[in-house]
Motif scaffolding. Structure first.
Motif, PDB file in Angstrom:
ATOM      1  N   GLY A 103       0.841  -1.188   0.000  1.00 48.87           N
ATOM      2  CA  GLY A 103       0.000   0.000   0.000  1.00 48.87           C
ATOM      3  C   GLY A 103       0.874   1.233   0.000  1.00 48.87           C
ATOM      4  O   GLY A 103       2.079   1.161   0.267  1.00 48.87           O
ATOM      5  N   MET A 104       0.273   2.374  -0.306  1.00 50.10           N
ATOM      6  CA  MET A 104       1.031   3.622  -0.381  1.00 50.10           C
ATOM      7  C   MET A 104       0.313   4.744   0.362  1.00 50.10           C
ATOM      8  O   MET A 104      -0.887   4.968   0.169  1.00 50.10           O
ATOM      9  CB  MET A 104       1.231   4.037  -1.846  1.00 50.10           C
ATOM     10  N   ASN A 161      -6.775   1.739 -10.863  1.00 52.85           N
ATOM     11  CA  ASN A 161      -6.261   0.373 -10.757  1.00 52.85           C
ATOM     12  C   ASN A 161      -6.604  -0.284  -9.416  1.00 52.85           C
ATOM     13  O   ASN A 161      -6.178  -1.396  -9.147  1.00 52.85           O
ATOM     14  CB  ASN A 161      -4.745   0.380 -10.943  1.00 52.85           C
ATOM     15  N   ASP A 162      -7.314   0.439  -8.564  1.00 51.83           N
ATOM     16  CA  ASP A 162      -7.794  -0.102  -7.290  1.00 51.83           C
ATOM     17  C   ASP A 162      -6.666  -0.569  -6.371  1.00 51.83           C
ATOM     18  O   ASP A 162      -6.771  -1.597  -5.712  1.00 51.83           O
ATOM     19  CB  ASP A 162      -8.774  -1.254  -7.556  1.00 51.83           C
ATOM     20  N   PHE A 163      -5.575   0.208  -6.321  1.00 54.12           N
ATOM     21  CA  PHE A 163      -4.470  -0.107  -5.422  1.00 54.12           C
ATOM     22  C   PHE A 163      -4.707   0.559  -4.065  1.00 54.12           C
ATOM     23  O   PHE A 163      -5.250   1.661  -4.009  1.00 54.12           O
ATOM     24  CB  PHE A 163      -3.148   0.393  -6.004  1.00 54.12           C
ATOM     25  N   PRO A 164      -4.287  -0.084  -2.967  1.00 56.19           N
ATOM     26  CA  PRO A 164      -4.439   0.523  -1.632  1.00 56.19           C
ATOM     27  C   PRO A 164      -3.596   1.798  -1.512  1.00 56.19           C
ATOM     28  O   PRO A 164      -2.368   1.744  -1.537  1.00 56.19           O
ATOM     29  CB  PRO A 164      -3.933  -0.574  -0.681  1.00 56.19           C
ATOM     30  N   PHE A 165      -4.259   2.922  -1.367  1.00 58.73           N
ATOM     31  CA  PHE A 165      -3.591   4.221  -1.389  1.00 58.73           C
ATOM     32  C   PHE A 165      -4.363   5.186  -0.500  1.00 58.73           C
ATOM     33  O   PHE A 165      -5.589   5.149  -0.452  1.00 58.73           O
ATOM     34  CB  PHE A 165      -3.549   4.763  -2.824  1.00 58.73           C
ATOM     35  N   ILE A 166      -3.625   6.073   0.192  1.00 57.68           N
ATOM     36  CA  ILE A 166      -4.302   7.094   1.007  1.00 57.68           C
ATOM     37  C   ILE A 166      -3.423   8.331   1.122  1.00 57.68           C
ATOM     38  O   ILE A 166      -2.200   8.242   1.243  1.00 57.68           O
ATOM     39  CB  ILE A 166      -4.663   6.531   2.404  1.00 57.68           C
ATOM     40  N   PHE A 167      -4.045   9.494   1.032  1.00 60.74           N
ATOM     41  CA  PHE A 167      -3.349  10.763   1.286  1.00 60.74           C
ATOM     42  C   PHE A 167      -3.311  11.021   2.789  1.00 60.74           C
ATOM     43  O   PHE A 167      -4.304  10.803   3.485  1.00 60.74           O
ATOM     44  CB  PHE A 167      -4.092  11.937   0.638  1.00 60.74           C
ATOM     45  N   ILE A 206      -3.839   0.091   6.192  1.00 58.18           N
ATOM     46  CA  ILE A 206      -3.654  -1.331   6.511  1.00 58.18           C
ATOM     47  C   ILE A 206      -4.990  -2.074   6.481  1.00 58.18           C
ATOM     48  O   ILE A 206      -5.071  -3.225   6.027  1.00 58.18           O
ATOM     49  CB  ILE A 206      -2.946  -1.484   7.878  1.00 58.18           C
ATOM     50  N   ASP A 207      -6.057  -1.415   6.926  1.00 59.35           N
ATOM     51  CA  ASP A 207      -7.393  -2.025   6.852  1.00 59.35           C
ATOM     52  C   ASP A 207      -7.758  -2.371   5.410  1.00 59.35           C
ATOM     53  O   ASP A 207      -8.342  -3.425   5.138  1.00 59.35           O
ATOM     54  CB  ASP A 207      -8.449  -1.075   7.429  1.00 59.35           C
ATOM     55  N   VAL A 208      -7.409  -1.478   4.481  1.00 58.65           N
ATOM     56  CA  VAL A 208      -7.697  -1.725   3.058  1.00 58.65           C
ATOM     57  C   VAL A 208      -6.822  -2.876   2.551  1.00 58.65           C
ATOM     58  O   VAL A 208      -7.294  -3.774   1.846  1.00 58.65           O
ATOM     59  CB  VAL A 208      -7.464  -0.447   2.224  1.00 58.65           C
ATOM     60  N   ILE A 209      -5.535  -2.838   2.893  1.00 54.63           N
ATOM     61  CA  ILE A 209      -4.604  -3.890   2.458  1.00 54.63           C
ATOM     62  C   ILE A 209      -5.085  -5.268   2.913  1.00 54.63           C
ATOM     63  O   ILE A 209      -5.046  -6.241   2.155  1.00 54.63           O
ATOM     64  CB  ILE A 209      -3.180  -3.618   3.013  1.00 54.63           C
ATOM     65  N   GLU A 210      -5.571  -5.345   4.146  1.00 54.98           N
ATOM     66  CA  GLU A 210      -5.970  -6.629   4.730  1.00 54.98           C
ATOM     67  C   GLU A 210      -7.419  -7.001   4.439  1.00 54.98           C
ATOM     68  O   GLU A 210      -7.916  -8.033   4.914  1.00 54.98           O
ATOM     69  CB  GLU A 210      -5.710  -6.595   6.237  1.00 54.98           C
ATOM     70  N   GLY A 211      -8.107  -6.168   3.668  1.00 48.36           N
ATOM     71  CA  GLY A 211      -9.475  -6.485   3.274  1.00 48.36           C
ATOM     72  C   GLY A 211     -10.532  -6.198   4.309  1.00 48.36           C
ATOM     73  O   GLY A 211     -11.683  -6.597   4.154  1.00 48.36           O
ATOM     74  N   ALA A 212     -10.141  -5.492   5.378  1.00 47.13           N
ATOM     75  CA  ALA A 212     -11.119  -5.159   6.422  1.00 47.13           C
ATOM     76  C   ALA A 212     -12.046  -4.033   5.972  1.00 47.13           C
ATOM     77  O   ALA A 212     -13.113  -3.827   6.554  1.00 47.13           O
ATOM     78  CB  ALA A 212     -10.401  -4.750   7.706  1.00 47.13           C
ATOM     79  N   SER A 213     -11.633  -3.302   4.954  1.00 46.38           N
ATOM     80  CA  SER A 213     -12.458  -2.206   4.436  1.00 46.38           C
ATOM     81  C   SER A 213     -12.201  -2.041   2.945  1.00 46.38           C
ATOM     82  O   SER A 213     -11.070  -2.202   2.478  1.00 46.38           O
ATOM     83  CB  SER A 213     -12.113  -0.895   5.159  1.00 46.38           C
TER      84      SER A 213
END
Length: 250
Positions: free
Chosen positions: A41-42, A60-66, A225-232
């Motif tokens: 994730g980034m 591309n639906d990559f885990p990313f957050i500002f 991390i929640d997005v990376i792990e599929g929790a959200s």
């Protein structure tokens, strides 16, 4: 960095630091890091409204957050502080102390936090029935020297208070006021924003709007991390509260 690191280490993740240089953008390294599975994730810090190329990550639906910023009309997630409320709070407090002619030494409006703090400043004036005068607003880079140079322009408008776009800018504002033979707060009150550690050590100690950068970055990392792990899988759009810290500069 501490906020991000602490959140990641607690969850068993390592932190890799990249600099968003011209080459980083030109070579689309932000995309390749995901394609090559170099990162899970980034978290992006210090973006501007001109960084629309990052929308490619949303496509591309990559885990990313500002962290601390956002892109307008974007599907990308963000966690930031309530910069707009901070600008309003600063103006409301300066008016409460009896000031009427409030100037604003702002950062670069390409930066979301700087622009939102300016919008809050305008709203604070409007809510008090005071007309907005664009001559009382100047922009500068985010340095003490740049702020001191910009402050000299607004001093021609004889303000009785200045809302600085952040605490580093506030230090430059107070330097310009001192060089002009003006006293803080007797002649001109100064309010900053962020509440960095140096704020309480300024002369006089700086009244400011507390923006908890550590908590913001920590939360951004947890949400990522929640997005990376599929929790959200939902877009994150968190705006954290800010608060007034009263010291001696007003």
């Amino acid at each position: 960095i501490n906020g991000v690191y602490d959140a990641c280490i607690a969850k068993g993740y390592r932190v890799q630091l990249e600099v968003a240089s011209e080459e980083f953008v030109r070579r689309r390294r932000y995309l390749r890091l995901f394609q090559e599975r170099a990162v899970d994730g980034m978290l992006y810090v210090g973006s501007t409204f001109e960084d629309s190329y990052l929308n490619e990550l949303a496509d591309n639906d990559f885990p990313f957050i500002f962290s601390g910023s956002y892109l307008e009309d974007s599907a990308l997630s963000f966690v930031t502080g309530d910069n707009r409320a901070g600008g309003r709070l600063a103006v409301e407090y300066l008016l409460k102390t009896g000031r009427k002619k409030i100037a604003h030494v702002a950062g670069d409006f390409k930066v979301a936090s700087a622009y939102d703090r300016f919008k809050g400043y305008v709203e604070g004036l409007k809510n008090a029935g005071i007309g907005f005068d664009p001559r009382r607003v100047v922009n500068c880079d985010f340095t003490e020297e740049g702020a001191a140079a910009a402050s000299r322009k607004v001093l021609a408008m004889s303000p009785d208070a200045i809302f600085a776009g952040n605490d580093i800018i506030a230090a430059g504002v107070m330097k310009a006021l001192k060089n002009a033979g003006l006293k803080v707060p007797e002649d001109v009150a100064v309010c900053g924003m962020d509440d960095i550690p140096q704020s309480s050590q300024m002369a006089p100690p700086l009244t400011t709007i507390k923006y908890d950068i550590y908590a913001m970055a920590h939360l951004a990392a947890i949400k990522l991390i929640d997005v990376i792990e599929g929790a959200s899988s939902e877009k994150v759009a968190e705006v954290m509260p800010v608060e007034l810290v009263i010291r001696k500069s007003c």
